[in-house]
Design an enzyme around this catalytic site. Sequence first.
Site, mmCIF file in Angstrom:
data_model
loop_
_atom_site.group_PDB
_atom_site.id
_atom_site.type_symbol
_atom_site.label_atom_id
_atom_site.label_comp_id
_atom_site.label_asym_id
_atom_site.label_seq_id
_atom_site.Cartn_x
_atom_site.Cartn_y
_atom_site.Cartn_z
ATOM 1 C CB CYS A 1 -0.932 0.016 1.209
ATOM 2 S SG CYS A 1 -0.075 0.264 2.779
ATOM 3 C CB CYS B 1 -2.590 -2.810 3.157
ATOM 4 S SG CYS B 1 -0.946 -3.555 3.213
ATOM 5 C CB CYS C 1 13.314 -10.491 11.408
ATOM 6 S SG CYS C 1 14.090 -11.662 10.305
HETATM 7 FE FE FE Z 1 0.575 -1.850 3.636
#
Ligand code: FE
Length: 130
Positions: free
Chosen positions: A50, A99, A119
């Site tokens: 996104c 998102c 990570c």
């Molecule tokens: Fe996103």
Amino acid sequence: MAKIIKSDEEWKKELTPEQYRILREKGTERAFTGEYWDNHEDGIYLCAGCGELLFDSNTKFDSGTGWPSYYASVNDNSIEEQRDLSFGMIRTEVHCAKCGGHLGHLFEDGPKPTGMRYCINSGSLKFQKK
Ligand code: FE
């Protein structure tokens, strides 16, 4: 934060198969194979799903794991955490708050000043040079 909600079909159209597998199916890329684990350029890392700003290169460090690693996110609100009990381990999964895309995991064995280690899969990220 306004959430982005899309159907699996929509995500499949927008993402590469590898991005889809990681972001939407919580997949993991093989260590030392991703685009950014060894990237040392100055810049910012956006969500590949996104475009949300997630990490800055000034918090990136060489963890030796083969995945891009950061000791902090740019903004606490951009990343959400969730307990992950898969594969017989207790881990903290992290995903994009906007998102919902899976990013990777958070561990508490990172360097100073935070002691945290994000990570992250390269496939979840899009790098933008400064
Ligand atoms: Fe996103």
